[in-house]
Design a protein around this motif. Structure first.
Motif, PDB file in Angstrom:
ATOM      1  N   HIS A 472      36.997  42.156  50.307  1.00 23.65           N
ATOM      2  CA  HIS A 472      35.664  42.676  49.994  1.00 23.65           C
ATOM      3  C   HIS A 472      35.057  42.001  48.761  1.00 23.65           C
ATOM      4  CE1 HIS A 472      36.225  45.827  52.983  1.00 23.65           C
ATOM      5  NE2 HIS A 472      37.427  46.058  52.473  1.00 23.65           N
ATOM      6  N   ASN A 473      35.672  40.930  48.309  1.00 20.81           N
ATOM      7  CA  ASN A 473      35.180  40.245  47.108  1.00 20.81           C
ATOM      8  C   ASN A 473      34.066  39.266  47.482  1.00 20.81           C
ATOM      9  OD1 ASN A 473      34.884  38.862  44.641  1.00 20.81           O
ATOM     10  ND2 ASN A 473      37.046  39.287  44.129  1.00 20.81           N
ATOM     11  N   ALA A 475      32.144  37.703  45.110  1.00 22.38           N
ATOM     12  CA  ALA A 475      31.799  36.896  43.932  1.00 22.38           C
ATOM     13  C   ALA A 475      31.841  35.413  44.275  1.00 22.38           C
ATOM     14  CB  ALA A 475      32.772  37.198  42.782  1.00 22.38           C
ATOM     15  N   ALA A 476      31.060  34.623  43.531  1.00 21.49           N
ATOM     16  CA  ALA A 476      31.033  33.172  43.742  1.00 21.49           C
ATOM     17  C   ALA A 476      32.394  32.560  43.459  1.00 21.49           C
ATOM     18  CB  ALA A 476      29.962  32.540  42.852  1.00 21.49           C
ATOM     19  N   ASP A 477      33.086  33.105  42.449  1.00 18.03           N
ATOM     20  CA  ASP A 477      34.444  32.647  42.118  1.00 18.03           C
ATOM     21  C   ASP A 477      35.379  33.860  42.162  1.00 18.03           C
ATOM     22  OD1 ASP A 477      33.139  33.856  40.058  1.00 18.03           O
ATOM     23  OD2 ASP A 477      34.109  32.663  38.479  1.00 18.03           O
ATOM     24  N   PRO A 478      35.777  34.292  43.347  1.00 21.04           N
ATOM     25  CA  PRO A 478      36.608  35.507  43.471  1.00 21.04           C
ATOM     26  C   PRO A 478      37.918  35.357  42.689  1.00 21.04           C
ATOM     27  CG  PRO A 478      36.597  34.256  45.520  1.00 21.04           C
ATOM     28  CD  PRO A 478      35.549  33.645  44.655  1.00 21.04           C
ATOM     29  N   ARG A 479      38.261  36.448  42.018  1.00 18.44           N
ATOM     30  CA  ARG A 479      39.456  36.430  41.174  1.00 18.44           C
ATOM     31  C   ARG A 479      40.165  37.785  41.297  1.00 18.44           C
ATOM     32  NH1 ARG A 479      41.605  34.041  36.605  1.00 18.44           N
ATOM     33  NH2 ARG A 479      42.625  35.478  35.121  1.00 18.44           N
ATOM     34  N   VAL A 480      41.485  37.743  41.374  1.00 11.64           N
ATOM     35  CA  VAL A 480      42.299  38.961  41.454  1.00 11.64           C
ATOM     36  C   VAL A 480      43.444  38.839  40.457  1.00 11.64           C
ATOM     37  CG1 VAL A 480      43.772  40.415  42.898  1.00 11.64           C
ATOM     38  CG2 VAL A 480      41.736  39.345  43.881  1.00 11.64           C
ATOM     39  N   ASN A 500      36.977  41.161  40.838  1.00 16.01           N
ATOM     40  CA  ASN A 500      35.604  41.040  40.343  1.00 16.01           C
ATOM     41  C   ASN A 500      34.602  41.131  41.486  1.00 16.01           C
ATOM     42  OD1 ASN A 500      36.316  38.625  41.513  1.00 16.01           O
ATOM     43  ND2 ASN A 500      35.251  37.331  39.999  1.00 16.01           N
ATOM     44  N   GLY A 501      34.951  41.943  42.490  1.00 15.86           N
ATOM     45  CA  GLY A 501      34.083  42.133  43.645  1.00 15.86           C
ATOM     46  C   GLY A 501      33.026  43.192  43.394  1.00 15.86           C
TER      47      GLY A 501
END
Length: 573
Positions: A472-473, A475-480, A500-501
């Motif tokens: 479900h993220n 973001a342009a630069d998905p991060r977990v 950061n979604g």
């Protein structure tokens, strides 16, 4: 040495002693009945007392320090302990435990020995000095006086218990009780009378008194078992129904007074909430549970923190009244309904999600299929076919999630080996990275951080948290980020997944936290429910919060290890 005229009485005393031993041996058949082992003990003690007493008379034993004399007197002094224990077991009042009986026995033996030693010292003191030697006189009289008085009180207590049970339970005949009482009181009373007669007259008269008492006692003792069926019926079950059932209940029971102060708790409460009666007696009920009495009374279900993690209980508050109807306090019964409510919640969620998603997704498949028939454009048909494939895959994944739920709930929560959290998280990340190469993962977990959780339960929990953060993220630069630490002083390990979604909608988060599936919306899947149920399976919790500036923080907290009792409780889910 006894004379010829007393030989008949001596032989009778021997026969009576052997008779007691025979009845004691035969009564081993009812050893497991209430009081059965103590009835055998009474027969053994009385029989040995008679044989040893007869042996002492035959050998001319007048030396007060003789082992025969000490053994004979000790066996008689022990009768009240065995008698009181027998009566208590028959009545179901198990206050005379084996430990207490052992301590009483040791005290009586030591008092008898001390009495004999002190008596020997007095007899060795010149007669002119005995009058003034108060310490020796007290050393002789005080211990045995206390022992005699205490033994007599135990005899009275035993008789009172048996009389009380006979009066309370009409189905119990009084004859067997009266007979066994004669079987014990006869030897006990005649032994003390014989001591007085021996001092006032001669040993032969003492032998006659002792033999008659033991003889009458033997008749009662034998008849109580052989003819009157002493163990055919017992009041113990009825008394246990009142006094012991609560102590052996699986439900938590708390008794409080009018001021809501704790009076007593049962063993289930002691084990579950990790407190003792001494810890909480006289304190408010909140010393045991988190809620006060009013909250417990007004709630259908309450969430309470226990030694095995958060649990759900159905409280029942009842008024406790005295014999005259006066108000004494309240009893609180807490029935653990965690597993039942978990099952109900799983069924409700699975039914709602599967029915809702199957209906919607199959409508999409049906609509696209109709479009394929109506349209002849290959490019359009290919696009429609792709949508059908995607929708079909979503249905397959939904079915797979349902299967995971079933398998997760079938696994035991713990294993004999520790599970390294970093290994579990790294394996999950490695698999998800292949499907989501654009997402950046940051795993910050110490390599030595372990828990006692079953990895087959822990892994799907972690996997669904990370998958939810990735899928479900937007973001342009998905991060977990995946972090785990041992919480100081809490014996708890927390694992946090931060993304950061867009974040989880408030309504859906509230549904997950409350467990109320009624407002479950379209688009809610099973992933976070799997993690929530798995956390409960491990005796832990799952919480969701908003991240700053955007995203979601999912925190899993599980016990570092579980005691055996907690493992057994959680394994029954």
């Amino acid at each position: 040495m006894i004379g010829e005229p007393a030989a008949v009485w001596w032989a009778l005393l021997l026969a009576v002693g052997l008779g007691y031993l025979i009845v004691a041996y035969r009564s081993l058949a009812v050893w497991d009945e209430p009081g059965g082992e103590l009835f055998s003990g009474l027969g053994l003690a009385i029989g040995l007392g008679a044989l040893v007493g007869a042996a002492g008379l035959q050998l001319g034993d007048t030396h007060q320090w003789s082992l025969l004399s000490i053994f004979s007197e000790t066996s008689v002094l022990l009768l009240p302990v065995l008698w009181a224990g027998f009566a208590a077991r028959r009545a179901g009042a198990n206050w005379l435990t084996r430990r207490r009986a052992s301590l009483l026995t040791a005290g009586i033996v030591l008092a008898t020995i001390e009495f004999r030693v002190a008596g020997a010292l007095v007899r060795g003191t010149p007669e002119s000095a005995q009058t003034f030697n108060l310490e020796l006189v007290l050393a002789v009289t005080v211990p045995m006086m206390i022992t005699y008085l205490f033994s007599s009180s135990l005899i009275v207590v035993g008789v009172a218990l048996l009389v009380k049970q006979t009066l309370e339970y009409e189905h119990l005949p009084g004859t067997p009780v009266a007979a066994v009482a004669v079987g014990v009181l006869g030897p006990w009373v005649s032994t003390w009378l014989a001591k007085q007669v021996a001092e006032m007259f001669d040993p032969t008269n003492a032998l006659i008194v002792m033999t008659m008492g033991y003889g009458v006692g033997f008749v009662g003792f034998a008849l109580s078992y052989e003819r009157y069926g002493l163990f055919a019926e017992s009041a113990a079950a009825g008394t246990v129904g009142r006094n012991r059932v609560i102590a052996t209940m699986d439900d938590t029971v708390i008794v409080v007074d009018d001021e809501r102060r704790v009076l007593d708790i049962n063993p289930a409460a002691t084990e579950l909430f990790e407190v003792s009666v001494d810890d909480v007696a006289g304190r408010p009920i909140e010393a045991v549970v988190d809620d006060d009495l009013s909250a417990l009374r007004s709630s259908d279900v309450v969430d309470l923190v226990t030694g095995i993690g958060p649990r759900e209980f159905e409280p029942t508050v009842s008024t406790v009244t005295g014999p005259d109807g006066d108000h004494l306090g309240y009893s609180v019964v807490l029935r653990d309904v965690t597993e039942r409510r978990n099952r109900e919640q799983r069924l409700s969620v699975l039914n709602r999600v599967l029915r809702h998603n199957l209906r919607n997704e199959m409508s999409i498949v049906s609509g696209y299929a109709d479009m394929l028939v109506d349209r002849g454009d290959k490019a359009v048909n290919d696009e429609i076919a792709d949508e059908i494939a995607v929708t079909a895959n979503e249905l397959v994944e939904l079915g797979e999630k349902a299967r995971v739920v079933e398998e997760l709930m079938a696994e035991p929560p713990t294993t004999s080996e520790e599970t390294a959290i970093r290994v579990v998280a790294s394996e999950v990340v490695e698999e998800i990275e292949e499907q989501s190469p654009d997402c950046e993962f940051d795993v910050q977990i110490p390599g030595d951080l372990t828990v006692g959780a079953n990895p087959r339960v822990l892994r799907p929990i972690v996997a669904n948290l990370i998958e939810n953060a990735v899928e479900h993220n937007d973001a342009a630069d998905p991060r977990v980020e995946i972090r785990a630490t041992r919480e100081p002083g809490a014996e708890t390990v927390s694992l946090t997944v931060v993304d950061n979604g867009p974040g989880i909608p408030d309504q859906e988060r509230e549904v997950l936290e409350s467990g109320d599936v009624t407002p479950l919306e379209h688009g809610s899947g099973l992933g976070l429910w799997v993690s929530k149920w798995g956390a409960k399976r491990l005796g832990g919790t799952l919480s969701l919060a908003a991240a700053e500036p955007r995203g979601t923080v999912a925190t899993l907290r599980v016990p570092e290890s579980l005691p055996p009792s907690a493992q057994a409780s959680l394994a029954t889910s």
